[in-house]
Write an enzyme that holds these catalytic residues in place. Sequence first.
Site, PDB file in Angstrom:
ATOM      1  N   HIS A  33      41.862  53.319  48.376  1.00  0.00           N
ATOM      2  CA  HIS A  33      43.104  53.111  49.136  1.00  0.00           C
ATOM      3  C   HIS A  33      43.672  51.703  48.938  1.00  0.00           C
ATOM      4  O   HIS A  33      44.877  51.500  49.063  1.00  0.00           O
ATOM      5  CB  HIS A  33      42.888  53.410  50.622  1.00  0.00           C
ATOM      6  CG  HIS A  33      42.113  52.361  51.357  1.00  0.00           C
ATOM      7  ND1 HIS A  33      40.737  52.245  51.268  1.00  0.00           N
ATOM      8  CD2 HIS A  33      42.515  51.364  52.203  1.00  0.00           C
ATOM      9  CE1 HIS A  33      40.322  51.246  52.022  1.00  0.00           C
ATOM     10  NE2 HIS A  33      41.381  50.687  52.605  1.00  0.00           N
ATOM     11  N   ASP A  34      42.819  50.724  48.626  1.00  0.00           N
ATOM     12  CA  ASP A  34      43.287  49.345  48.445  1.00  0.00           C
ATOM     13  C   ASP A  34      43.305  48.919  46.978  1.00  0.00           C
ATOM     14  O   ASP A  34      43.362  47.720  46.690  1.00  0.00           O
ATOM     15  CB  ASP A  34      42.394  48.380  49.227  1.00  0.00           C
ATOM     16  CG  ASP A  34      42.812  48.237  50.685  1.00  0.00           C
ATOM     17  OD1 ASP A  34      43.975  48.556  50.999  1.00  0.00           O
ATOM     18  OD2 ASP A  34      41.981  47.807  51.504  1.00  0.00           O
ATOM     19  N   LYS A  44      45.353  46.053  45.435  1.00  0.00           N
ATOM     20  CA  LYS A  44      45.063  44.635  45.653  1.00  0.00           C
ATOM     21  C   LYS A  44      44.579  43.936  44.382  1.00  0.00           C
ATOM     22  O   LYS A  44      44.513  42.698  44.357  1.00  0.00           O
ATOM     23  CB  LYS A  44      44.037  44.468  46.768  1.00  0.00           C
ATOM     24  CG  LYS A  44      44.621  44.734  48.154  1.00  0.00           C
ATOM     25  CD  LYS A  44      43.607  44.466  49.260  1.00  0.00           C
ATOM     26  CE  LYS A  44      44.252  44.668  50.634  1.00  0.00           C
ATOM     27  NZ  LYS A  44      43.297  44.420  51.741  1.00  0.00           N
ATOM     28  N   HIS A  82      50.741  45.953  47.951  1.00  0.00           N
ATOM     29  CA  HIS A  82      49.547  46.586  47.367  1.00  0.00           C
ATOM     30  C   HIS A  82      49.560  48.124  47.442  1.00  0.00           C
ATOM     31  O   HIS A  82      49.032  48.769  46.525  1.00  0.00           O
ATOM     32  CB  HIS A  82      48.251  46.007  47.960  1.00  0.00           C
ATOM     33  CG  HIS A  82      47.878  46.532  49.307  1.00  0.00           C
ATOM     34  ND1 HIS A  82      48.276  45.942  50.486  1.00  0.00           N
ATOM     35  CD2 HIS A  82      47.097  47.594  49.674  1.00  0.00           C
ATOM     36  CE1 HIS A  82      47.771  46.597  51.504  1.00  0.00           C
ATOM     37  NE2 HIS A  82      47.054  47.618  51.047  1.00  0.00           N
ATOM     38  N   HIS A 105      49.008  54.380  53.833  1.00  0.00           N
ATOM     39  CA  HIS A 105      48.023  54.086  54.881  1.00  0.00           C
ATOM     40  C   HIS A 105      48.422  52.892  55.749  1.00  0.00           C
ATOM     41  O   HIS A 105      47.769  52.622  56.759  1.00  0.00           O
ATOM     42  CB  HIS A 105      46.623  53.878  54.281  1.00  0.00           C
ATOM     43  CG  HIS A 105      46.472  52.659  53.423  1.00  0.00           C
ATOM     44  ND1 HIS A 105      46.872  52.631  52.107  1.00  0.00           N
ATOM     45  CD2 HIS A 105      45.971  51.431  53.692  1.00  0.00           C
ATOM     46  CE1 HIS A 105      46.610  51.442  51.585  1.00  0.00           C
ATOM     47  NE2 HIS A 105      46.071  50.697  52.530  1.00  0.00           N
ATOM     48  N   HIS A 106      49.493  52.176  55.376  1.00  0.00           N
ATOM     49  CA  HIS A 106      50.000  51.089  56.226  1.00  0.00           C
ATOM     50  C   HIS A 106      51.315  51.452  56.914  1.00  0.00           C
ATOM     51  O   HIS A 106      51.958  50.581  57.512  1.00  0.00           O
ATOM     52  CB  HIS A 106      50.176  49.802  55.412  1.00  0.00           C
ATOM     53  CG  HIS A 106      48.891  49.067  55.178  1.00  0.00           C
ATOM     54  ND1 HIS A 106      48.165  48.491  56.197  1.00  0.00           N
ATOM     55  CD2 HIS A 106      48.190  48.844  54.032  1.00  0.00           C
ATOM     56  CE1 HIS A 106      47.079  47.926  55.694  1.00  0.00           C
ATOM     57  NE2 HIS A 106      47.071  48.127  54.386  1.00  0.00           N
ATOM     58  N   ASP A 157      41.024  52.586  58.482  1.00  0.00           N
ATOM     59  CA  ASP A 157      41.213  51.281  57.843  1.00  0.00           C
ATOM     60  C   ASP A 157      41.319  50.174  58.885  1.00  0.00           C
ATOM     61  O   ASP A 157      40.693  49.108  58.760  1.00  0.00           O
ATOM     62  CB  ASP A 157      42.469  51.328  56.979  1.00  0.00           C
ATOM     63  CG  ASP A 157      42.701  50.046  56.199  1.00  0.00           C
ATOM     64  OD1 ASP A 157      41.714  49.478  55.694  1.00  0.00           O
ATOM     65  OD2 ASP A 157      43.860  49.620  56.090  1.00  0.00           O
TER      66      ASP A 157
END
Length: 295
Positions: free
Chosen positions: A138-139, A142, A167, A191-192, A220
Amino acid sequence: MTKLIRRWNLVFSSLLLILFLSTFGYEFYLSEKMKLLLPDQISNFQLIMIISSVIISALILGGWFSVHLLSHRLHREEVHHKQMFFNTIRALSKTLEAKDQYTHGHSERVALLSREIARIRSFSERDILLVYLSGLVHDIGKVGIPSAILHKTDRLTDEEYSMIKKHPTLGVQILERIKELAPLIPGVAYHHERFDGKGYPNGLKGDQIPEMARIMAVADAFDAMTSDRPYRKAMPMEKAIAILEENRGTQFDPTVVDDFLSIIREEQVLQAFMKTKDTDSFLYDLTLSADKVAL
């Protein structure tokens, strides 16, 4: 795909058996007729029928063997394809950990919690697996963020925070180059996002946010709050839970928060969460059981 291959093999084998029995039944019927019509030629006719039966049997057996061999090869190729898929996830996860030491174990814990939430929400076996795999990467975006920003211990400037907010989009750009990873993109991309529409990158609201992403947002946030970061120490689990409850319906989907709270206190889940698991080990288990889940 595996189930489809097995069903086709079973159907084709059944048809061949029916054809085999029907052929011999028809030959027996003809033999009886020949006894009545041409009794003097019955021995020659029986010899022809025997030879014909052997040839037909050989053709039927050859056809069955060919179909069985083809289904076996297709199954083996499918498992190999899934192994490559899981290995790609492993490589992406390890790439992110090499970039940012503070993400070590974070993606695995987010994936674990997201998987358990998806399970309690009655996701299919396939979708539970996809939620887990999406959590692992998911990240991944980055990797495109400068290390100086990721590791900064002071407050981020507006410009630096804008870089961080890129990201999810960077993650999508990485995953979309591999079509097999497309089912993981909703979790990576959104997801953010916030349930009230104040999140990023697109400001989606409520059910506009894919369910996978709404689940991952809770997992998260909880792991981020209960983990050490460059700019702060981890907060107690009870405080993190209180923050989730305070923000249900605003930042987070309230039903997802409720489902999360129902599983986080389960001993098995809590133990797995508190002990960072080895991502490689879990993915290795997945490759061994690749034929059990259709992607």
